[in-house]
Design an enzyme around this catalytic site. Structure first.
Site, PDB file in Angstrom:
ATOM      1  CB  ILE A  43      -0.734   0.100   1.148  1.00  0.00           C
ATOM      2  CG1 ILE A  43      -1.775  -1.215   1.526  1.00  0.00           C
ATOM      3  CG2 ILE A  43      -1.976   1.263   1.255  1.00  0.00           C
ATOM      4  CD1 ILE A  43      -2.448  -1.690   2.743  1.00  0.00           C
ATOM      5  CB  ALA A  46       0.611  11.120  -2.360  1.00  0.00           C
ATOM      6  CE1 TYR A  48       5.825   9.059  -3.902  1.00  0.00           C
ATOM      7  CE2 TYR A  48       8.300   9.630  -3.888  1.00  0.00           C
ATOM      8  CZ  TYR A  48       6.918   9.379  -4.651  1.00  0.00           C
ATOM      9  OH  TYR A  48       6.950   9.701  -6.059  1.00  0.00           O
ATOM     10  CD  GLU A  55       7.217  -8.705   1.511  1.00  0.00           C
ATOM     11  OE1 GLU A  55       6.314  -7.776   1.358  1.00  0.00           O
ATOM     12  OE2 GLU A  55       8.196  -9.056   1.078  1.00  0.00           O
TER      13      GLU A  55
HETATM   14  N1  THU Z   1       7.646  -4.189  -1.801  1.00  0.00           N
HETATM   15  C1  THU Z   1       6.795  -5.181  -1.074  1.00  0.00           C
HETATM   16  O1  THU Z   1       5.631  -5.010  -0.932  1.00  0.00           O
HETATM   17  N2  THU Z   1       7.653  -6.279  -0.600  1.00  0.00           N
HETATM   18  C2  THU Z   1       8.905  -6.221  -0.678  1.00  0.00           C
HETATM   19  O2  THU Z   1       9.410  -7.033   0.126  1.00  0.00           O
HETATM   20  C3  THU Z   1       9.734  -5.304  -1.473  1.00  0.00           C
HETATM   21  C4  THU Z   1       9.046  -4.166  -2.117  1.00  0.00           C
HETATM   22  C5  THU Z   1       6.826  -2.958  -2.473  1.00  0.00           C
HETATM   23  C6  THU Z   1       7.009  -1.704  -1.590  1.00  0.00           C
HETATM   24  C7  THU Z   1       6.753  -0.709  -2.693  1.00  0.00           C
HETATM   25  O3  THU Z   1       5.254  -0.498  -2.778  1.00  0.00           O
HETATM   26  C8  THU Z   1       6.881  -1.525  -4.395  1.00  0.00           C
HETATM   27  O4  THU Z   1       6.906  -2.848  -3.791  1.00  0.00           O
HETATM   28  C9  THU Z   1       8.280  -0.982  -4.656  1.00  0.00           C
HETATM   29  O5  THU Z   1       9.443  -0.989  -4.036  1.00  0.00           O
END
Ligand code: THU
Length: 129
Positions: A43, A46, A48, A55
């Site tokens: 999720i 805006a 960041y 996870e």
């Molecule tokens: N992201 C995850 O949901 N899990 C991870 O272990 C790696 C990164 C997401 C965070 C962000 O919304 C997007 O992937 C790009 O980094």
């Protein structure tokens, strides 16, 4: 453990990813010791910084429902193999080093690790006793 079903749940959860900034969708499915599955997606925000990974969404949902014992977590993302980021590895670590981390490309193609393999020589709750 039905790993294929756990992967299926992660793939389904990925469809709910809210990722308008990165365009990178991630899904996760967390299996508890009593057989329940909690899913999560990333999720974004805006601004960041508040962005949360799939996870940790799944872990937050489970822990806030009173769960603490986890057997496995399946993860799937838009790259061929999406491994958990460092923050998520540490968050999983909080609940055990033997938790199985399943990194899935599809329902039939996945790789399996223990959390300890992905985060060796870690710092955890035992260090604060
Ligand atoms: N992201 C995850 O949901 N899990 C991870 O272990 C790696 C990164 C997401 C965070 C962000 O919304 C997007 O992937 C790009 O980094």
């Amino acid at each position: 453990m039905d790993k294929k079903n756990l992967v299926k749940k992660a793939l389904e959860a990925k469809k709910n990813a809210y990722a308008p900034y990165s365009g990178f969708h991630v899904g996760a499915a967390l299996l508890t010791d009593n057989g329940k599955i909690y899913t999560g997606c990333n999720i974004e925000s805006a601004s960041y910084t508040p962005t949360i990974c799939a996870e940790r969404t799944a872990i937050c949902k489970a822990v806030s429902e009173g769960e603490r014992k986890f057997i496995a977590i399946a993860i799937t993302g838009d790259s061929e193999w999406t491994y958990p980021c460092g923050v998520c590895r540490q968050t999983i670590r909080e609940f055990g080093e033997d938790i199985v981390v399943i990194v899935a490309k599809s329902e039939d193609e996945y790789k399996e690790y223990t959390l300890k393999e992905l985060l060796p020589h870690s710092f955890g709750p035992e260090n604060l006793k």
